[in-house]
Design a protein around this motif. Sequence first.
Motif, PDB file in Angstrom:
ATOM      1  N   ASP A 146      30.031  30.849  45.053  1.00 19.95           N
ATOM      2  CA  ASP A 146      30.104  30.661  43.596  1.00 19.95           C
ATOM      3  C   ASP A 146      29.815  31.981  42.884  1.00 19.95           C
ATOM      4  O   ASP A 146      28.687  32.250  42.457  1.00 19.95           O
ATOM      5  CB  ASP A 146      29.107  29.583  43.172  1.00 19.95           C
ATOM      6  N   THR A 147      30.823  32.815  42.741  1.00 17.97           N
ATOM      7  CA  THR A 147      30.657  34.115  42.085  1.00 17.97           C
ATOM      8  C   THR A 147      30.275  33.950  40.625  1.00 17.97           C
ATOM      9  O   THR A 147      29.448  34.701  40.092  1.00 17.97           O
ATOM     10  CB  THR A 147      31.953  34.929  42.200  1.00 17.97           C
ATOM     11  N   LEU A 148      30.873  32.974  39.961  1.00 19.12           N
ATOM     12  CA  LEU A 148      30.538  32.739  38.557  1.00 19.12           C
ATOM     13  C   LEU A 148      29.076  32.328  38.412  1.00 19.12           C
ATOM     14  O   LEU A 148      28.377  32.788  37.507  1.00 19.12           O
ATOM     15  CB  LEU A 148      31.446  31.654  37.986  1.00 19.12           C
ATOM     16  N   GLY A 149      28.603  31.472  39.305  1.00 13.18           N
ATOM     17  CA  GLY A 149      27.193  31.076  39.267  1.00 13.18           C
ATOM     18  C   GLY A 149      26.271  32.257  39.465  1.00 13.18           C
ATOM     19  O   GLY A 149      25.235  32.383  38.806  1.00 13.18           O
ATOM     20  N   ILE A 150      26.631  33.147  40.378  1.00 13.07           N
ATOM     21  CA  ILE A 150      25.818  34.348  40.620  1.00 13.07           C
ATOM     22  C   ILE A 150      25.752  35.197  39.355  1.00 13.07           C
ATOM     23  O   ILE A 150      24.686  35.714  38.981  1.00 13.07           O
ATOM     24  CB  ILE A 150      26.408  35.169  41.787  1.00 13.07           C
ATOM     25  N   ALA A 151      26.890  35.348  38.688  1.00 13.71           N
ATOM     26  CA  ALA A 151      26.919  36.144  37.453  1.00 13.71           C
ATOM     27  C   ALA A 151      26.014  35.536  36.394  1.00 13.71           C
ATOM     28  O   ALA A 151      25.309  36.251  35.672  1.00 13.71           O
ATOM     29  CB  ALA A 151      28.350  36.242  36.939  1.00 13.71           C
ATOM     30  N   LEU A 152      26.004  34.214  36.307  1.00 13.96           N
ATOM     31  CA  LEU A 152      25.167  33.560  35.314  1.00 13.96           C
ATOM     32  C   LEU A 152      23.687  33.687  35.658  1.00 13.96           C
ATOM     33  O   LEU A 152      22.843  33.791  34.769  1.00 13.96           O
ATOM     34  CB  LEU A 152      25.571  32.097  35.178  1.00 13.96           C
ATOM     35  N   VAL A 153      23.363  33.690  36.946  1.00 14.39           N
ATOM     36  CA  VAL A 153      21.981  33.953  37.355  1.00 14.39           C
ATOM     37  C   VAL A 153      21.567  35.341  36.884  1.00 14.39           C
ATOM     38  O   VAL A 153      20.482  35.544  36.340  1.00 14.39           O
ATOM     39  CB  VAL A 153      21.826  33.827  38.880  1.00 14.39           C
ATOM     40  N   GLU A 154      22.432  36.315  37.100  1.00 11.73           N
ATOM     41  CA  GLU A 154      22.130  37.681  36.664  1.00 11.73           C
ATOM     42  C   GLU A 154      21.901  37.731  35.159  1.00 11.73           C
ATOM     43  O   GLU A 154      20.981  38.399  34.670  1.00 11.73           O
ATOM     44  CB  GLU A 154      23.272  38.631  37.054  1.00 11.73           C
ATOM     45  N   LEU A 155      22.750  37.019  34.411  1.00  8.17           N
ATOM     46  CA  LEU A 155      22.631  37.026  32.962  1.00  8.17           C
ATOM     47  C   LEU A 155      21.303  36.418  32.522  1.00  8.17           C
ATOM     48  O   LEU A 155      20.613  36.951  31.644  1.00  8.17           O
ATOM     49  CB  LEU A 155      23.799  36.249  32.359  1.00  8.17           C
ATOM     50  N   ASN A 156      20.913  35.315  33.153  1.00  4.23           N
ATOM     51  CA  ASN A 156      19.646  34.677  32.806  1.00  4.23           C
ATOM     52  C   ASN A 156      18.454  35.530  33.216  1.00  4.23           C
ATOM     53  O   ASN A 156      17.489  35.664  32.468  1.00  4.23           O
ATOM     54  CB  ASN A 156      19.563  33.308  33.465  1.00  4.23           C
ATOM     55  N   GLU A 157      18.511  36.097  34.404  1.00  2.00           N
ATOM     56  CA  GLU A 157      17.418  36.974  34.832  1.00  2.00           C
ATOM     57  C   GLU A 157      17.292  38.179  33.914  1.00  2.00           C
ATOM     58  O   GLU A 157      16.181  38.601  33.563  1.00  2.00           O
ATOM     59  CB  GLU A 157      17.662  37.457  36.272  1.00  2.00           C
ATOM     60  N   GLY A 158      18.427  38.731  33.528  1.00  3.02           N
ATOM     61  CA  GLY A 158      18.392  39.878  32.631  1.00  3.02           C
ATOM     62  C   GLY A 158      17.756  39.542  31.300  1.00  3.02           C
ATOM     63  O   GLY A 158      16.914  40.286  30.787  1.00  3.02           O
ATOM     64  N   ALA A 159      18.146  38.403  30.736  1.00  2.17           N
ATOM     65  CA  ALA A 159      17.574  38.003  29.452  1.00  2.17           C
ATOM     66  C   ALA A 159      16.080  37.771  29.573  1.00  2.17           C
ATOM     67  O   ALA A 159      15.301  38.198  28.708  1.00  2.17           O
ATOM     68  CB  ALA A 159      18.264  36.742  28.948  1.00  2.17           C
ATOM     69  N   LEU A 160      15.662  37.112  30.644  1.00  2.00           N
ATOM     70  CA  LEU A 160      14.244  36.839  30.817  1.00  2.00           C
ATOM     71  C   LEU A 160      13.456  38.131  31.011  1.00  2.00           C
ATOM     72  O   LEU A 160      12.368  38.308  30.450  1.00  2.00           O
ATOM     73  CB  LEU A 160      14.036  35.899  32.004  1.00  2.00           C
ATOM     74  N   ASN A 161      13.991  39.063  31.788  1.00  2.00           N
ATOM     75  CA  ASN A 161      13.304  40.348  31.968  1.00  2.00           C
ATOM     76  C   ASN A 161      13.266  41.152  30.674  1.00  2.00           C
ATOM     77  O   ASN A 161      12.280  41.850  30.399  1.00  2.00           O
ATOM     78  CB  ASN A 161      13.979  41.165  33.077  1.00  2.00           C
TER      79      ASN A 161
END
Length: 807
Positions: free
Chosen positions: A475-490
């Motif tokens: 799930d490449t799209l899911g991975i990208a969304l994880v990155e987006l959420n982690e980035g926002a949280l950081n």
Amino acid sequence: MARRLRFGSRLIDLATRELSDDGRLLQLSPRVFDCIAYLIEHRDRAVGRDELMAGLWGKVDVADTQLAQVILRARRAVGDSGETQQAIRTVAGFGYRWVAETVEDDDAPARPDLPPVPEPASDTAPAHVPQADASVPAAPAKKPSRRAFAVAAVLLLALVAAGLLLWLRAAHEKIPAAPVAPAATVPPEADRTVAVLPVVVDAAGEWDWLRLGAMEFVAGRLRKAGQIVAPSENVIPVMRSVSDPKAMPAALKAALDPRWIVAPMLRKSDSGWIAHLELSERNGATREFQGRADDPIGAARLAAERLLGAFGPAADAAGELPAGPAEELLSRVDAALLVDDVEGARRLLAGTSEAMRATPEVRLRQAAIDFTAGRNEAAANALLALLPGVPAETDPLLRARIVSQLAAAHIRMGRATEAEQETSEALALLKGLDAPAQLGKAYMRRGVARSVLGRNDAALADFAQARIAMQLAGDTLGIALVELNEGALNGLRSHPADALASFVRAEKHFERLGVAGEQANAVTNQVLAHRLLLEPDEGLAASERSLSLLGHLASIEATHLVQVRRAQALADVGRWSEALTQLEELSRAVDHAREAEIWAISDTERARIELAGDRPQAALDLAGPVVETLLAPEFAATRQDAWTIAIRALRRLGRESDAAEAVAQFAAWADQSGNRSYLVHARLAQAEQAESAHRPDEAGTLYADALAMANQDGVPLDVADVAISYADALIARGELERAVPVVGLVDRYAARNYDAAVLQARLYHALGHTEAWRSAFAHARSLAGERPLPADISSEPPRAGADVPAH
């Protein structure tokens, strides 16, 4: 009716549009106040959802989620909740009713002049409503953030079709970094990914649904046999990015790099249906598998069974399981949802038998349709009703899917505690099952729920687990969304460098998939992160990349976000004329009510440029209204920036008493918020006011306090804001020895940041070090753009007369 009414400890004044609690003014957005007032004014009856929408928005075609968010905030403002419903009661299937005991209070004494209390922060504060299955982005909700990172919703059913954005706002607190796993490498198992292309259908137009429906059916059969199949949400954006279907395999290979690609074709003949499945391996080898049946799904099932033999006897045996009676229906519903055709999916379910609609899988799809349409409460109720008939002992996977979907609905409804419990249950059910796609969703949703609850370290750990599970699921799209959420949280945890790295990775994934909306989201977040890191050239480059996406964005709000970040990036490199032109156009174009923060960011940035250009009255005219009208807590970050600019403008205009009063109000507001970034800038404002009033000892103490708080977070922009002001004050006083170490705090940024370069030149000028000044001044001039260089450092300094070490 009476214009002042009391319920419990709260008093609402309909004439002045104020709500107070025990005399303390609560800050509400206009729509939340209107919602409370409307329900109170019509408390003799229940108010329908359409009536309330018309009263608040002037129209009824508003997504249910938008109304649910307003109701959630209204309940919090009046001390209510969705569980207790002591003030605003939900009338099932109809709307809402005001039930709190309410009395007239026209003779009540005037409220004390106390600082306003912020409206309780929303767990999620969407500017737009996601039209798909979403685990909303990470958003700690205890305090409003100083800066808003925009993130895409984690849309796990029809994200690509919706293409909408959420605004993420949360607490800006320094939290020790968690021992989070680095961006995980792809596990060896993930190199078994199969990608199924949309089906080529050789039949009349009535069979067009097979293009995606049969694709999803074949993918589902492969998954049931234990194969790792890329989710269709990854395939759809790639399909949309190519104009020639023949180019689809190459585009999918570039985007997802699967080991195998399945290219299906269905052809209707006089004797029935023929299905062809072409299996292409990464090395170029191809094989074909065929099935014949009276119906298209039957033909696809037979071809899929034969294809599974290529993966081994175990897969072949699993593929021979008969198709369930609802499988064709479910494939058609899933196909409709993949392209966001909610009404089409609803019609499909309505047209089937009552017995079919009673099956758990079909009931789960009905809940998914409600959720996609923003009817979160209806979806949650349907899922809760479904659970008793799906015990964990008989079907743990299905129960896990139901519970995880319920958690997504509860997150949307602001019920994060329940969502955390539900996702934990789902994860327990999935333990030992070969279901990485569901595991990734459950970890993602629990991470979101935990971040809403302020459990950021646990949330980051869940996101790391979600990433690995999604890699295993292809799930490449899911991975990208994880990155987006982690980035926002950081970013919200004051780790902008870590946030930036996540946003860059997310952008690359979204670009490969052709998901323009989320790619723009990742890039605009990079612009903000570069601003925090004092990296103006990099921010400008990121903003230039976002411009190429403007024609592909699904909403005007997303377009305006790209434009305002672009203008900020231009301002940061001194391209003031371009920045002001864009900001002025944006200020005229945005809907000030619906896009309040975009308008406020735009006018605040214009005010910053006007003040730097020595036009304090123009700056005050722009920043003042932002401070006065942008009271809701989700806008606190922009209000803080505008407040700082307005105070400095007042002082430049010689309005010292007005500036002192504004500083006192700003400091009281910041103290009440408990937000360290706001406190940093409030202490800075107090220090500058004391310095202006010639109270150097008091100013020094306040500067030191502000600097210590800024250093705790270590965000370069905050440190520089304080250090530059403090060092300028020390140099102006002639206290050069004390100024040297303060200048040293921003020396590392002087190579790329104009204000830091000017400060460096100012110090060398004061020290009388001509060669060092000349070099620093030339460098500042190279960074200036249209910014005027200060007159006090523009002439050659006198020779050094004091024995002060050069910096």
